[in-house]
Design a protein around this motif. Structure first.
Motif: not given
Length: 449
Positions: A319-341
């Motif tokens: 339930l928690l993971g579904g919320l975090l994923e669909k709201m983009g919480v986790l992607n927003s946290l990773l976004k500043p670092f994803l351009h380094l990949i």
């Protein structure tokens, strides 16, 4: 997509609630996850989400866990039967017959790794043969932190890559990888750490040899097991069967179901227990009292109901993971670092770091696997990297590293069972410590080919 400042709020509240639950409230982690879900729902409403959207996000991942829950129920029933018919007592009995002080640590590592591969659970392995081994180490006057390190190292071999391991199954499903392909891929990073761990415990055992061993204690424990349980080589057939069927790639649900039927037949033939008693053990677990507390504490476990707590944790985490994923919480946290990949190695490194961080923030293995899988899955698809690579990275980080994080549920359970704190056994848990490094090195050389 939420801003970074918005996305960090649920993370801070989750860490705060989990630490409160584990360290101060002394309440199950499920309660902390429940309150965290309530907080995120409130934030979502404030940020403009409609209730229908929130409800869809909550249950978005449920379609992927139905077979996992069924497998967990089957595992609970099977473990209860294995204890009742004498399979687990037989494993412990034969293990005691081979123990020698100077080889205690390497034998503990190897025997627990074999048992964990058969039963697929680190906690189950530690609370059965692991508890017996730590007690024997105490009577022998051996180092308890070193013994705990050997037991934990072996117990988490099967937790990571046994075909019947619940967390391995969850890792495969979260990563959308084939279970047997993932396990085969995991063997590549496990071989060298396994050998180095075995050599390390062999060296430490020989250098810490003590002549204060009381052989009589070992003989007494073996005698007590022999008096209260049927001990026979034939009772080792259920775990052998489940490994053989797994090698033959029989689907996990069918494999375990067949093993339950086989164990029932063995129970009728080798024990005096009737169908009714065995069926009740499948549901409630084994709880017969022998009058000997030591043996009762080791073997009182299993049953369908024993999985309810884990399944409730999985449900709240999904339930928690579904919320975090669909709201983009986790992607927003990773976004500043994803351009380094830019390369495969970058993505695998981020996966390993994310897995360990998630296991620390979430305080359990499941979140250490589930959350990074949901965060980074699309990145693997975009770079045309097979999902089994991600599954292996998660198995070598959040999954295997959980017992080394003092506030993680796995570490707390290991401490409760073995009586040795995480800080004490940390440096001796060689196998979990080596796995993240092994994955990075193996991935590096695979990329260079």
């Amino acid at each position: 997509m939420l801003s970074f400042k918005q996305a960090i709020i649920p993370v801070i509240t989750m860490v705060f609630l989990i630490l409160l639950s584990v360290l101060f409230w002394e309440a199950p982690i499920q309660i902390a996850l429940f309150f965290e879900i309530m907080i995120i729902i409130s934030l979502a409403l404030i940020w403009g989400y409609k209730w229908q959207e929130i409800e869809e996000m909550l249950f978005s991942s449920f379609r992927n866990i139905g077979n996992v829950i069924l497998i967990l129920f089957l595992l609970g029933m099977m473990i209860g039967l294995w204890i009742a018919v004498g399979t687990v007592p037989t494993v412990i009995f034969y293990g005691l017959q081979t123990i020698s002080p100077q080889y205690f640590f390497i034998l503990s590592f190897i025997s627990t790794s074999l048992v964990s591969m058969a039963v697929g659970t680190a906690v189950g392995t530690a609370s059965t043969i692991g508890l017996a081994l730590i007690s024997i180490a105490q009577t022998m006057g051996l180092s308890l932190p070193l013994a705990a390190g050997a037991i934990i190292s072996g117990s988490y071999v099967g937790d990571r890559m046994s075909p019947v391991s619940s967390i391995a199954i969850i890792t495969a499903h979260s990563s959308e990888a084939n279970l047997m392909d993932m396990i085969y891929h995991m063997f590549k990073t496990a071989i060298i750490p396994y050998l180095l761990t075995a050599l390390g415990f062999l060296f430490l055992g020989l250098s810490n040899f003590s002549s204060t061993t009381n052989i009589g204690d070992l003989e007494l424990l073996s005698q007590m097991l022999n008096e209260h349980f049927q001990i026979s080589f034939w009772l080792l057939l259920p775990p052998i069967l489940i490994i053989v069927l797994a090698v033959l790639k029989v689907p996990t649900i069918i494999n375990i179901a067949l093993n339950i039927l086989f164990s029932l037949l063995i129970g009728i033939y080798f024990t005096e227990r009737g169908w009714s008693e065995l069926l009740n053990i499948m549901f409630r677990g084994f709880s017969n009292r022998t009058g000997i507390d030591f043996i009762d504490n080791i073997l009182a476990r299993g049953g369908l109901t024993s999985m309810l707590e884990l399944i409730s944790l999985i449900i709240f985490a999904v339930l928690l993971g579904g919320l975090l994923e669909k709201m983009g919480v986790l992607n927003s946290l990773l976004k500043p670092f994803l351009h380094l990949i830019k390369k495969k190695m970058h993505l695998i490194s981020v996966t390993i770091i994310s897995g360990i961080l998630a296991a620390g923030l979430g305080c359990n293995q499941f979140l250490g696997v589930f959350l990074p899988a949901k965060m980074l899955g699309k990145n693997y698809d975009q770079m045309n990297i097979e999902r089994k690579v991600m599954a292996r990275a998660l198995g070598d980080s959040g999954l295997i590293f959980s017992p080394l994080i003092p506030w993680n549920v796995n570490a707390l359970m290991m401490t409760a069972v073995l009586g040795v704190s995480t800080i004490e056994y940390f440096t001796f848990a060689f196998f979990p410590l080596l796995m993240p490094l092994s994955n990075l090195l193996t991935s590096y050389f695979e990329e260079r080919k």
